[in-house]
Scaffold this motif. Structure first.
Motif, mmCIF file in Angstrom:
data_model
loop_
_atom_site.group_PDB
_atom_site.id
_atom_site.type_symbol
_atom_site.label_atom_id
_atom_site.label_comp_id
_atom_site.label_asym_id
_atom_site.label_seq_id
_atom_site.Cartn_x
_atom_site.Cartn_y
_atom_site.Cartn_z
ATOM 1 N N TYR A 1 34.821 34.976 35.352
ATOM 2 C CA TYR A 1 34.379 34.818 36.745
ATOM 3 C C TYR A 1 32.870 34.634 36.829
ATOM 4 O O TYR A 1 32.368 33.905 37.697
ATOM 5 C CB TYR A 1 34.843 35.995 37.594
ATOM 6 N N GLU B 1 37.878 45.115 40.299
ATOM 7 C CA GLU B 1 37.156 44.869 39.056
ATOM 8 C C GLU B 1 35.755 44.299 39.281
ATOM 9 O O GLU B 1 34.895 44.387 38.401
ATOM 10 C CB GLU B 1 37.970 43.948 38.147
ATOM 11 N N VAL B 2 35.525 43.697 40.454
ATOM 12 C CA VAL B 2 34.189 43.150 40.748
ATOM 13 C C VAL B 2 33.578 43.833 41.964
ATOM 14 O O VAL B 2 32.647 43.313 42.579
ATOM 15 C CB VAL B 2 34.257 41.617 40.970
ATOM 16 N N GLU C 1 40.566 35.495 36.857
ATOM 17 C CA GLU C 1 39.119 35.248 36.823
ATOM 18 C C GLU C 1 38.677 34.397 38.006
ATOM 19 O O GLU C 1 37.575 34.560 38.524
ATOM 20 C CB GLU C 1 38.706 34.597 35.497
ATOM 21 N N CYS D 1 41.875 42.544 41.282
ATOM 22 C CA CYS D 1 40.730 41.666 41.027
ATOM 23 C C CYS D 1 39.514 42.093 41.848
ATOM 24 O O CYS D 1 38.387 42.097 41.344
ATOM 25 C CB CYS D 1 41.099 40.219 41.327
ATOM 26 N N LYS E 1 38.687 36.777 40.974
ATOM 27 C CA LYS E 1 37.476 37.616 40.922
ATOM 28 C C LYS E 1 36.272 36.834 41.445
ATOM 29 O O LYS E 1 35.453 37.361 42.206
ATOM 30 C CB LYS E 1 37.210 38.082 39.493
#
Length: 335
Positions: free
Chosen positions: A314, A156-157, A91, A153, A94
């Protein structure tokens, strides 16, 4: 009569073969058309092509002086690899990826038109970017696992960035605060609404939280003179003084010789980890005890990892360090 029969036979054979020839020709044309059609479908329209095209950023490689175009996805991966320990919580990684991408969008939008690049690869000036060979050099045998973790990571963002008044923000970050981040107003003398001082719990737990720097008279003079401060005379005890600090210990004003300086300037000149420091002098030695590391504006990376270990997402991390901002989605094309 025999000739007539031969002609009839030839005509009959032709009629039998002609449909097959036509069928074969039609079949070939159908297959070709289908292939062309399939290929045409696989090619994006001009609008799709534009949306799928990788965004790029011009990066100055400070060591070689070359300016290179880097796909923005690769740039974000390279910045996360360069700026945050890969073993930090996902997190936190991210949050770092969003901050790096946001800063890239901000610097691109605000780049000086007089230069031929958007951003340098130096963390001292912008943010650290590492290409694949540099990543391999840094991570060594752990390269595969670390870069896979970072890319996971980033994926994912992908495309998420922070805005204020619908514009990308200057997403500053630093290694470690002194337990409280500093506002842009304190450090730079300029108020930026989303760069306020916020609490950074957990930073004091870092093994690097406290640092001590000792300088002899000669070393102190050399550093001062390198910065253009040459008026150091009389008792060396009087060469340095702190004249103003805020409640969190950040030095806002100090003097070297007759020069009045900010804490940030002192930090740079004397190569201190932080502008949150105390000072003492004894027997010709200047001793500086610092807390935290970096300019201390925006996100504390160590605290981001601490918050992630406490179960924060995050998004929660980002909105804590950049109050008043909005997390916005976009598309970053991956290679």
């Amino acid at each position: 009569m025999k000739l007539y029969l031969i002609v009839i036979l030839i005509l009959s054979l032709f009629m039998l073969l002609f449909p097959l020839a036509m069928s074969a020709d039609k079949s070939n044309k159908t297959e070709l058309t289908a292939a062309q059609y399939s290929e045409a479908l696989s090619e994006p329209t001009s609008q799709e092509e534009e949306s799928e095209k990788s965004e790029t950023i011009k990066v100055l490689r400070t060591q070689s002086g070359r300016v290179i175009d880097v796909a923005l996805y690769d740039y974000v991966v390279g910045c996360v690899a360069g700026e945050m320990p890969a073993y930090y919580e996902k997190e936190a990684l991210k949050a770092q990826a969003v901050a790096c991408y946001t800063y890239a969008k901000w610097i691109t939008a605000n780049a000086d038109s007089g230069i031929d690049y958007h951003v340098s690869d130096s963390s001292a000036k912008h943010q650290k970017y590492m290409d694949e060979p540099e990543q391999k050099g840094k991570f060594g045998q752990k390269y595969d696992s670390y870069i896979s973790r970072i890319k996971e990571c980033v994926n994912e963002v992908s495309g998420e960035y922070l805005t204020y008044d619908n514009e990308p923000i200057m997403a500053c970050y630093h290694a470690l605060s002194a337990g409280q981040t500093q506002s842009a107003k304190t450090v730079w003398g300029k108020d930026i609404p989303y760069l306020k001082s916020v609490k950074a719990d957990g930073d004091e737990l870092s093994p690097d939280f406290d640092q001590t720097v000792k300088l002899t008279e000669k070393q102190f003079r050399e550093k001062a003179e390198t910065a253009g401060i040459t008026e150091l005379s009389g008792n060396s005890r009087n060469w340095f003084s702190i004249t103003e600090q805020n409640k969190s210990g950040y030095v806002t004003k100090a003097t070297i010789g007759s020069e009045s300086l900010t804490g940030a300037e002192v930090r740079r000149i004397l190569s201190l980890d932080s502008a949150v420091f105390t000072f003492s002098y004894k027997d010709g030695t200047f001793t500086f005890k610092t807390k935290g590391s970096g300019h201390q504006i925006g996100m504390s990376q160590y605290c981001a990892d601490y918050m992630a270990r406490q179960g924060k997402t995050y998004k929660e991390i980002l909105l804590h360090f950049y109050p008043g901002t909005t997390l916005t989605g976009n598309t970053v094309t991956q290679k």
